[in-house]
Design a protein around this motif. Sequence first.
Motif, mmCIF file in Angstrom:
data_model
loop_
_atom_site.group_PDB
_atom_site.id
_atom_site.type_symbol
_atom_site.label_atom_id
_atom_site.label_comp_id
_atom_site.label_asym_id
_atom_site.label_seq_id
_atom_site.Cartn_x
_atom_site.Cartn_y
_atom_site.Cartn_z
ATOM 1 N N LEU A 1 -5.447 11.544 -1.279
ATOM 2 C CA LEU A 1 -4.463 10.459 -1.191
ATOM 3 C C LEU A 1 -3.357 10.798 -0.194
ATOM 4 C CD1 LEU A 1 -4.141 9.339 -4.908
ATOM 5 C CD2 LEU A 1 -5.145 8.054 -3.009
ATOM 6 N N ALA A 2 -2.995 12.074 -0.082
ATOM 7 C CA ALA A 2 -1.991 12.481 0.915
ATOM 8 C C ALA A 2 -2.519 12.225 2.328
ATOM 9 C CB ALA A 2 -1.616 13.945 0.733
ATOM 10 N N LEU A 3 -3.814 12.476 2.542
ATOM 11 C CA LEU A 3 -4.408 12.154 3.848
ATOM 12 C C LEU A 3 -4.318 10.659 4.126
ATOM 13 C CD1 LEU A 3 -7.641 14.375 3.810
ATOM 14 C CD2 LEU A 3 -5.650 14.643 5.311
ATOM 15 N N LEU A 4 -4.655 9.856 3.110
ATOM 16 C CA LEU A 4 -4.563 8.400 3.257
ATOM 17 C C LEU A 4 -3.117 7.978 3.495
ATOM 18 C CD1 LEU A 4 -5.769 5.548 3.132
ATOM 19 C CD2 LEU A 4 -5.559 5.661 0.638
ATOM 20 N N ARG A 5 -2.210 8.592 2.750
ATOM 21 C CA ARG A 5 -0.798 8.246 2.898
ATOM 22 C C ARG A 5 -0.276 8.591 4.291
ATOM 23 N NH1 ARG A 5 4.200 9.632 -1.158
ATOM 24 N NH2 ARG A 5 5.703 8.457 0.055
ATOM 25 N N LEU A 6 -0.662 9.753 4.803
ATOM 26 C CA LEU A 6 -0.241 10.140 6.146
ATOM 27 C C LEU A 6 -0.815 9.176 7.180
ATOM 28 C CD1 LEU A 6 1.227 12.085 8.036
ATOM 29 C CD2 LEU A 6 -0.856 13.483 8.063
ATOM 30 N N PHE A 7 -2.096 8.822 7.043
ATOM 31 C CA PHE A 7 -2.704 7.845 7.950
ATOM 32 C C PHE A 7 -1.942 6.520 7.885
ATOM 33 C CE2 PHE A 7 -5.554 4.204 8.432
ATOM 34 C CZ PHE A 7 -5.942 4.379 9.749
ATOM 35 N N TRP A 8 -1.621 6.075 6.661
ATOM 36 C CA TRP A 8 -0.911 4.801 6.504
ATOM 37 C C TRP A 8 0.470 4.879 7.156
ATOM 38 C CZ3 TRP A 8 -3.112 0.431 5.073
ATOM 39 C CH2 TRP A 8 -2.289 -0.677 4.859
ATOM 40 N N ARG A 9 1.132 6.006 6.967
ATOM 41 C CA ARG A 9 2.474 6.175 7.539
ATOM 42 C C ARG A 9 2.429 6.158 9.064
ATOM 43 N NH1 ARG A 9 7.774 8.268 5.680
ATOM 44 N NH2 ARG A 9 8.966 8.262 7.593
ATOM 45 N N LEU B 1 16.556 2.354 -1.966
ATOM 46 C CA LEU B 1 15.724 2.516 -3.159
ATOM 47 C C LEU B 1 14.934 1.248 -3.457
ATOM 48 C CD1 LEU B 1 14.786 4.032 -5.692
ATOM 49 C CD2 LEU B 1 16.864 3.207 -6.844
ATOM 50 N N ARG B 2 15.573 0.103 -3.419
ATOM 51 C CA ARG B 2 14.905 -1.156 -3.777
ATOM 52 C C ARG B 2 13.724 -1.479 -2.878
ATOM 53 N NH1 ARG B 2 20.175 -2.273 -4.209
ATOM 54 N NH2 ARG B 2 20.266 -3.535 -2.345
ATOM 55 N N ARG B 3 13.765 -1.071 -1.620
ATOM 56 C CA ARG B 3 12.673 -1.417 -0.724
ATOM 57 C C ARG B 3 11.398 -0.631 -1.020
ATOM 58 N NH1 ARG B 3 14.867 1.061 4.990
ATOM 59 N NH2 ARG B 3 14.526 3.245 4.450
ATOM 60 N N MET B 4 11.499 0.418 -1.869
ATOM 61 C CA MET B 4 10.317 1.176 -2.274
ATOM 62 C C MET B 4 9.859 0.799 -3.688
ATOM 63 S SD MET B 4 7.871 3.156 -1.617
ATOM 64 C CE MET B 4 8.028 4.142 -0.138
ATOM 65 N N LEU B 5 10.652 0.019 -4.397
ATOM 66 C CA LEU B 5 10.274 -0.362 -5.755
ATOM 67 C C LEU B 5 9.263 -1.514 -5.726
ATOM 68 C CD1 LEU B 5 13.760 -0.317 -7.525
ATOM 69 C CD2 LEU B 5 11.958 1.413 -7.639
ATOM 70 N N ALA C 1 3.663 10.117 -6.901
ATOM 71 C CA ALA C 1 4.808 10.663 -7.643
ATOM 72 C C ALA C 1 4.403 10.954 -9.089
ATOM 73 C CB ALA C 1 5.982 9.679 -7.598
ATOM 74 N N LEU C 2 3.717 10.008 -9.720
ATOM 75 C CA LEU C 2 3.261 10.228 -11.099
ATOM 76 C C LEU C 2 2.225 11.346 -11.156
ATOM 77 C CD1 LEU C 2 2.991 6.528 -12.349
ATOM 78 C CD2 LEU C 2 4.699 8.245 -13.007
ATOM 79 N N GLY C 3 1.321 11.361 -10.173
ATOM 80 C CA GLY C 3 0.304 12.408 -10.125
ATOM 81 C C GLY C 3 0.903 13.787 -9.957
ATOM 82 N N LEU C 4 1.900 13.904 -9.088
ATOM 83 C CA LEU C 4 2.554 15.199 -8.876
ATOM 84 C C LEU C 4 3.295 15.652 -10.128
ATOM 85 C CD1 LEU C 4 3.930 14.698 -5.260
ATOM 86 C CD2 LEU C 4 2.105 16.256 -5.967
ATOM 87 N N LEU C 5 3.956 14.714 -10.793
ATOM 88 C CA LEU C 5 4.650 15.060 -12.028
ATOM 89 C C LEU C 5 3.644 15.549 -13.078
ATOM 90 C CD1 LEU C 5 7.252 15.128 -13.715
ATOM 91 C CD2 LEU C 5 6.823 12.742 -14.304
ATOM 92 N N GLY C 6 2.522 14.848 -13.188
ATOM 93 C CA GLY C 6 1.487 15.258 -14.128
ATOM 94 C C GLY C 6 0.887 16.608 -13.788
ATOM 95 N N THR D 1 0.836 -1.202 0.000
ATOM 96 C CA THR D 1 0.000 0.000 0.000
ATOM 97 C C THR D 1 0.872 1.254 0.000
ATOM 98 O OG1 THR D 1 -1.783 -1.157 1.133
ATOM 99 C CG2 THR D 1 -1.800 1.254 1.258
ATOM 100 N N ALA D 2 1.905 1.278 0.836
ATOM 101 C CA ALA D 2 2.807 2.431 0.894
ATOM 102 C C ALA D 2 3.508 2.627 -0.444
ATOM 103 C CB ALA D 2 3.834 2.260 2.013
ATOM 104 N N LYS D 3 3.957 1.531 -1.049
ATOM 105 C CA LYS D 3 4.611 1.627 -2.357
ATOM 106 C C LYS D 3 3.637 2.158 -3.407
ATOM 107 C CE LYS D 3 7.819 -2.243 -1.716
ATOM 108 N NZ LYS D 3 8.238 -3.549 -2.241
ATOM 109 N N GLY D 4 2.434 1.611 -3.422
ATOM 110 C CA GLY D 4 1.445 2.055 -4.402
ATOM 111 C C GLY D 4 1.117 3.532 -4.254
ATOM 112 N N LEU D 5 0.897 3.970 -3.020
ATOM 113 C CA LEU D 5 0.610 5.387 -2.784
ATOM 114 C C LEU D 5 1.787 6.263 -3.190
ATOM 115 C CD1 LEU D 5 -1.263 5.157 0.640
ATOM 116 C CD2 LEU D 5 -2.225 5.970 -1.527
#
Length: 191
Positions: free
Chosen positions: A64-72, A177-181, A25-30, A16-20
């Motif tokens: 999604l940032a709210l969800l990400r913060l909750f997950w973290r 890096l690998r642990r987030m891929l 990251a893609l959303g922010l770039l877009g 879940t953390a990786k997916g978020l």
Amino acid sequence: MTSGAQYSANAQYTATAKGLHWFMALGLLGLFSLGLYMADLHFSPLKLKLYSWHKWAGVTLFLLALLRLFWRLTHRPPELPGHMTSLERWLAHSGHALLYVLLFAIPLSGWLMSSAKGVQTVYFGLWPIPDLLSKDKSLGDALHEVHETLNWILALVVTGHALVALKHHFVDHDAVLRRMLPGTSGKNRGY
């Protein structure tokens, strides 16, 4: 602060953390790219449509940032590598904290700016989001500058975040890096 002795090269972020992380990251770039593109367009139906899409995506990433913060907060991230100095650990934690602050400050500044400019956000054209401020052109212009400045700060912080992850991979040869891929075990494979 946790001791580096507890660092495990096999420690992973949750799926879940990786997916978020990667979706945001893609959303922010877009969103950043769209913001740069639409800012210089002349007033037109296309510009209005792009502004709506930008707002919808911004609201979505805020949620999604709210969800990400909750997950973290409810799922402890893997420990930092033991070879990192106290300064490096402080910079890592400070950088992550700044990322979270910006993930909330940027959409809030956009919401305030839209409110002050008298242009209500209607999420996906269906759900009106209440304005937080009364219409005030000079305040709207000032908030536009704040929104733009915060975005450039985020771009710098994200670039630094990515460069540090690459440094961990290619210079330090650790698993940061690998642990987030997605699809990786995070194990140090000897490089």
